[in-house]
Structure formats: structure tokens, C-alpha cells
Write a protein that holds these residues in place. Structure first.
Motif, PDB file in Angstrom:
ATOM      1  N   GLN A 188      -1.786  -5.084 -20.238  1.00 29.82           N
ATOM      2  CA  GLN A 188      -2.782  -5.310 -19.100  1.00 29.82           C
ATOM      3  C   GLN A 188      -3.930  -4.025 -19.242  1.00 29.82           C
ATOM      4  N   TYR A 189      -5.332  -4.688 -18.898  1.00 24.02           N
ATOM      5  CA  TYR A 189      -6.287  -3.539 -19.111  1.00 24.02           C
ATOM      6  C   TYR A 189      -6.400  -2.633 -17.870  1.00 24.02           C
ATOM      7  N   GLU A 190      -6.545  -1.450 -18.242  1.00 24.78           N
ATOM      8  CA  GLU A 190      -6.278  -0.476 -17.280  1.00 24.78           C
ATOM      9  C   GLU A 190      -6.917  -0.673 -15.709  1.00 24.78           C
ATOM     10  N   ILE A 191      -8.317  -1.001 -15.858  1.00 23.16           N
ATOM     11  CA  ILE A 191      -9.401  -1.238 -14.855  1.00 23.16           C
ATOM     12  C   ILE A 191      -8.685  -2.500 -14.091  1.00 23.16           C
ATOM     13  N   PHE A 192      -8.178  -3.475 -14.634  1.00 18.49           N
ATOM     14  CA  PHE A 192      -7.641  -4.569 -13.817  1.00 18.49           C
ATOM     15  C   PHE A 192      -6.185  -4.233 -13.170  1.00 18.49           C
ATOM     16  N   THR A 193      -5.589  -3.185 -13.662  1.00 19.59           N
ATOM     17  CA  THR A 193      -4.166  -2.303 -13.013  1.00 19.59           C
ATOM     18  C   THR A 193      -4.778  -1.621 -12.028  1.00 19.59           C
ATOM     19  N   ALA A 194      -5.873  -0.999 -12.132  1.00 19.85           N
ATOM     20  CA  ALA A 194      -6.291  -0.069 -11.085  1.00 19.85           C
ATOM     21  C   ALA A 194      -6.609  -0.860 -10.033  1.00 19.85           C
ATOM     22  N   VAL A 195      -7.375  -1.978 -10.007  1.00 19.75           N
ATOM     23  CA  VAL A 195      -7.851  -2.960  -8.891  1.00 19.75           C
ATOM     24  C   VAL A 195      -6.813  -3.513  -8.199  1.00 19.75           C
ATOM     25  N   GLU A 196      -5.820  -3.953  -8.873  1.00 24.01           N
ATOM     26  CA  GLU A 196      -4.601  -4.433  -8.265  1.00 24.01           C
ATOM     27  C   GLU A 196      -3.844  -3.607  -7.573  1.00 24.01           C
ATOM     28  N   LYS A 197      -3.645  -2.225  -8.013  1.00 22.12           N
ATOM     29  CA  LYS A 197      -2.478  -1.366  -7.453  1.00 22.12           C
ATOM     30  C   LYS A 197      -3.096  -0.892  -6.111  1.00 22.12           C
ATOM     31  N   ILE A 198      -4.442  -0.248  -6.447  1.00 23.42           N
ATOM     32  CA  ILE A 198      -5.264   0.381  -5.356  1.00 23.42           C
ATOM     33  C   ILE A 198      -5.519  -0.360  -4.255  1.00 23.42           C
ATOM     34  N   THR A 199      -5.934  -1.716  -4.622  1.00 28.30           N
ATOM     35  CA  THR A 199      -6.452  -2.677  -3.257  1.00 28.30           C
ATOM     36  C   THR A 199      -4.877  -2.827  -2.583  1.00 28.30           C
ATOM     37  N   LYS A 200      -3.984  -3.246  -3.289  1.00 31.42           N
ATOM     38  CA  LYS A 200      -2.780  -3.594  -2.387  1.00 31.42           C
ATOM     39  C   LYS A 200      -2.142  -2.437  -1.648  1.00 31.42           C
ATOM     40  N   LYS A 201      -2.203  -1.328  -2.260  1.00 31.40           N
ATOM     41  CA  LYS A 201      -1.883   0.066  -1.529  1.00 31.40           C
ATOM     42  C   LYS A 201      -2.487   0.262  -0.521  1.00 31.40           C
ATOM     43  N   ASN A 202      -3.950   0.296  -0.456  1.00 28.57           N
ATOM     44  CA  ASN A 202      -4.781   0.764   0.611  1.00 28.57           C
ATOM     45  C   ASN A 202      -4.650  -0.408   1.770  1.00 28.57           C
ATOM     46  N   LEU A 203      -4.720  -1.702   1.302  1.00 28.43           N
ATOM     47  CA  LEU A 203      -4.513  -2.552   2.400  1.00 28.43           C
ATOM     48  C   LEU A 203      -3.220  -2.542   3.212  1.00 28.43           C
ATOM     49  N   ALA A 204      -2.291  -2.390   2.455  1.00 25.52           N
ATOM     50  CA  ALA A 204      -0.761  -2.195   3.049  1.00 25.52           C
ATOM     51  C   ALA A 204      -0.854  -1.074   4.069  1.00 25.52           C
ATOM     52  N   LYS A 205      -1.631   0.082   3.677  1.00 24.03           N
ATOM     53  CA  LYS A 205      -1.645   1.235   4.637  1.00 24.03           C
ATOM     54  C   LYS A 205      -2.539   0.872   5.640  1.00 24.03           C
ATOM     55  N   LEU A 206      -3.744   0.190   5.522  1.00 22.58           N
ATOM     56  CA  LEU A 206      -4.428  -0.273   6.858  1.00 22.58           C
ATOM     57  C   LEU A 206      -3.736  -1.163   7.626  1.00 22.58           C
ATOM     58  N   LEU A 207      -3.065  -2.094   7.262  1.00 19.05           N
ATOM     59  CA  LEU A 207      -2.410  -3.152   8.028  1.00 19.05           C
ATOM     60  C   LEU A 207      -1.032  -2.418   8.838  1.00 19.05           C
ATOM     61  N   THR A 208      -0.508  -1.416   8.075  1.00 19.62           N
ATOM     62  CA  THR A 208       0.647  -0.687   8.892  1.00 19.62           C
ATOM     63  C   THR A 208       0.053   0.175   9.980  1.00 19.62           C
ATOM     64  N   SER A 209      -0.923   0.784   9.656  1.00 22.02           N
ATOM     65  CA  SER A 209      -1.680   1.819  10.743  1.00 22.02           C
ATOM     66  C   SER A 209      -2.445   1.035  11.894  1.00 22.02           C
ATOM     67  N   GLU A 210      -2.823  -0.156  11.880  1.00 23.35           N
ATOM     68  CA  GLU A 210      -3.169  -0.973  12.872  1.00 23.35           C
ATOM     69  C   GLU A 210      -2.552  -1.954  13.468  1.00 23.35           C
ATOM     70  N   ASN A 211      -1.014  -2.062  12.920  1.00 23.45           N
ATOM     71  CA  ASN A 211      -0.241  -2.998  13.409  1.00 23.45           C
ATOM     72  C   ASN A 211      -0.148  -2.680  14.975  1.00 23.45           C
ATOM     73  N   SER A 212      -0.169  -1.612  15.519  1.00 22.27           N
ATOM     74  CA  SER A 212       0.252  -1.712  16.855  1.00 22.27           C
ATOM     75  C   SER A 212      -0.966  -1.689  17.891  1.00 22.27           C
ATOM     76  N   THR A 213      -2.012  -1.753  17.467  1.00 16.81           N
ATOM     77  CA  THR A 213      -3.183  -1.888  18.068  1.00 16.81           C
ATOM     78  C   THR A 213      -3.515  -3.279  18.736  1.00 16.81           C
ATOM     79  N   VAL A 214      -4.281  -3.528  19.685  1.00 19.42           N
ATOM     80  CA  VAL A 214      -4.569  -4.735  20.315  1.00 19.42           C
ATOM     81  C   VAL A 214      -5.419  -5.484  19.452  1.00 19.42           C
ATOM     82  N   ILE A 215      -5.079  -6.819  19.262  1.00 19.05           N
ATOM     83  CA  ILE A 215      -5.826  -7.654  18.290  1.00 19.05           C
ATOM     84  C   ILE A 215      -6.790  -8.226  18.943  1.00 19.05           C
ATOM     85  N   THR A 216      -8.099  -8.169  18.567  1.00 19.89           N
ATOM     86  CA  THR A 216      -9.267  -8.477  19.075  1.00 19.89           C
ATOM     87  C   THR A 216     -10.209  -9.390  17.810  1.00 19.89           C
TER      88      THR A 216
END
Length: 299
Positions: A95-123
Motif C-alpha cells: 500500500q502506498y504510504e500516503i494512503f496508509t497515513a490518510v486511513e490511519k490518521i483519519t480513523k485515529k483522530n476521529l475515534a479520539k473526537l467521538l470519545t471525548s465528545e461522547n458525554s456532551t449534550v447532543i445538539t
């Protein structure tokens, strides 16, 4: 002696050889969306489709650039690339290294965002703020680009949320700012028709598409949104719908034909109110017409 084409030289088709295309993808990750409440696994399908679409954009040209944002109920963040952080990503064999970076970094940061905002009120989702952040990011890259280089920028919004009348003025501000900066705004609606975002696409000469089937999201992204705006004129794309330019009232969040506008904050209401609920400005009640007294007849 053979002729050598310099990097900044104009090619025969009047395009610069160092022309770069920047794509900023805004993914609505708000768990308050109806489709995510009913089927949470839909977000995984949307993320995988967007990552494949983003890699296709990078594969078109080596100079192409990419940025991915996650729009939540309380915040909007860049999840690719890392802002001021160096993350070592292990390359996957084959796999092309840039494609790997896009997939790994995107999923990692998205999971971190969803975890940190999980306890807030959904608006409601802060889509207008996310578009504003994307425009600021584009403006910074425009200022720091090399002399003579051309940077074509566009924004793709992928959302399943409904339009919010409370963000009406924010939407209009970012739409006309994008038009002034020559930034194209595309919208991919996943759940329902979005009249306000459709106005933004029409103002910035972008594409608007309501996905008929969510299972074919990647196919629609590659077909409609992958080609650059100058190339779209030569392709057979879905016909553009009639744009509904009616404004939404701030009181009932419904589209109206005739309404009352606050002279201070430009909020729109379907019925007259002596106090603006947005900026709390007090208006004078219209004076009643004066009643003329009848003249007494002389005897």
C-alpha cells in the motif's frame, strides 16, 4: 538543443504545470443524526467511503492536497493532516504510504473526537463553523503558496443532518465568503434534502446531490464529486434541481415567502414581534392611524 519546459511555464492548454488541487472534506460525525441513531454502523461505512474517495483524489495528481475535518455538535476539528503533530504510521506492505497515513490518521483522530465528545449534550451540527474553518485553512495556504503556483480549492460537505435556521446568517456569510475567494462548495446529503446548503452550492457553482442509496455512497462520490469543476461541464452528471431561495424563519424554522426582518441582526420571522428573539432589540409598535373628526354642520 531541445526545448525544456520550466515549472512555471504556460502549457499549450493555458494551464500551469504546477497547478495544485486542494480538497477539504467535512464529515458530519454528530451522533444526533437520525441515520446514526438508528444504525450506528453507518458511520463506519461513510468513513471508509470517504477515505477511498480521498485517496482517489490524491492519486489523480502528485501535487494534489487533502484535508479532512470532522464536524460535531460542539466542535469542529481537522482529523487529517495532524495540525502541528508528527505521527509515525507503519507502512502496510503493498500500500502506498500516503494512503496508509490518510486511513490511519483519519480513523485515529476521529475515534479520539467521538470519545471525548461522547458525554456532551447532543445538539445540532456546527456545519457553518466547519466551513468557516475550512475557508481560513484555504486562505492560509493561499498566502504561503510559492510564487507563480496556482491552487484550486474546493470543499465537500458530507452530512445527514437537517438544515438549522438558527445558523442561517452563518451559512450566508460563509457562502458569500467562499464565492469571493473562488472556493467551490459541494454538498453530499445522506438523509434528507438540505435547502440552505443547496443555496451555497448554487452561489459557489458547486454540485449538490441527495444520495438515493447510502450503500452506493462511494460510487456517487467518485462519479459526481471526484472530477474537478472545469471537467464537470464535459461529463453527464445528475441534473441540477431548482434552487429554493426562500429564507427560513428563526421562530418556527420553516421556509417562508413573506416575513419580517430585524433591522439590527437581520433575523427573519414569519410574524411580527415587538422584541427580536435573537438580539433582543425592542421595536416600536406601528402607530394607529389618526381618526379625523367630522366637522359639525352649521345650522
Amino acid at each position: 538543443m531541445n526545448n525544456i519546459t520550466l515549472p512555471n511555464e504556460i502549457s499549450p492548454d493555458n494551464t500551469t504545470l504546477d497547478e495544485t488541487s486542494l480538497l477539504v472534506i467535512i464529515l458530519d460525525s454528530n451522533p444526533g443524526q437520525k441515520m446514526l441513531r438508528e444504525s450506528p454502523h453507518v458511520l463506519t461505512h461513510c468513513v471508509d467511503s470517504i477515505i477511498a474517495f480521498a485517496n482517489s483524489h490524491l492519486m489523480q495528481k502528485a501535487q494534489n492536497k487533502l484535508a479532512i475535518m470532522a464536524c460535531h455538535s460542539k466542535t469542529s476539528q481537522f482529523i487529517y493532516p495532524n495540525q502541528g503533530k508528527n505521527t509515525d504510521v507503519r507502512q502496510v506492505d503493498g500500500q502506498y504510504e500516503i494512503f496508509t497515513a490518510v486511513e490511519k490518521i483519519t480513523k485515529k483522530n476521529l475515534a479520539k473526537l467521538l470519545t471525548s465528545e461522547n458525554s456532551t449534550v447532543i445538539t445540532e451540527s456546527l456545519l457553518a463553523g466547519a466551513i468557516a474553518m475550512a475557508l481560513c485553512y484555504i486562505a492560509r495556504l493561499q498566502r504561503t503558496k510559492p510564487p507563480g503556483a496556482k491552487l484550486n480549492c474546493r470543499i465537500l460537505v458530507v452530512t445527514g443532518s437537517s438544515c438549522s435556521a438558527s445558523q442561517y446568517m452563518n451559512y450566508m456569510n460563509v457562502f458569500f465568503t467562499a464565492q469571493k475567494q473562488n472556493v467551490v462548495i459541494d454538498v453530499c446529503a445522506l438523509e434528507q434534502h438540505l435547502s440552505l446548503l443547496q443555496q451555497g452550492c448554487d452561489i459557489t457553482n458547486g454540485m449538490y446531490l441527495k444520495v438515493p442509496q447510502l450503500q452506493g455512497l462511494l460510487q456517487y462520490l467518485l462519479w459526481v464529486f471526484l472530477p474537478e469543476p472545469p471537467i464537470r461541464e464535459k461529463l453527464v452528471l445528475p441534473p441540477s434541481l431548482k434552487v429554493d431561495y426562500r429564507a427560513a424563519c428563526f421562530c418556527h424554522r420553516q421556509l417562508i415567502d413573506i416575513g419580517h426582518v430585524c433591522s439590527v441582526c437581520l433575523s427573519i420571522f414569519c410574524k411580527f414581534s415587538p422584541i427580536c428573539t435573537t438580539c433582543h432589540t425592542v421595536f416600536k409598535m406601528p402607530a394607529l392611524p389618526a381618526v379625523k373628526q367630522k366637522k359639525k354642520k352649521k345650522l
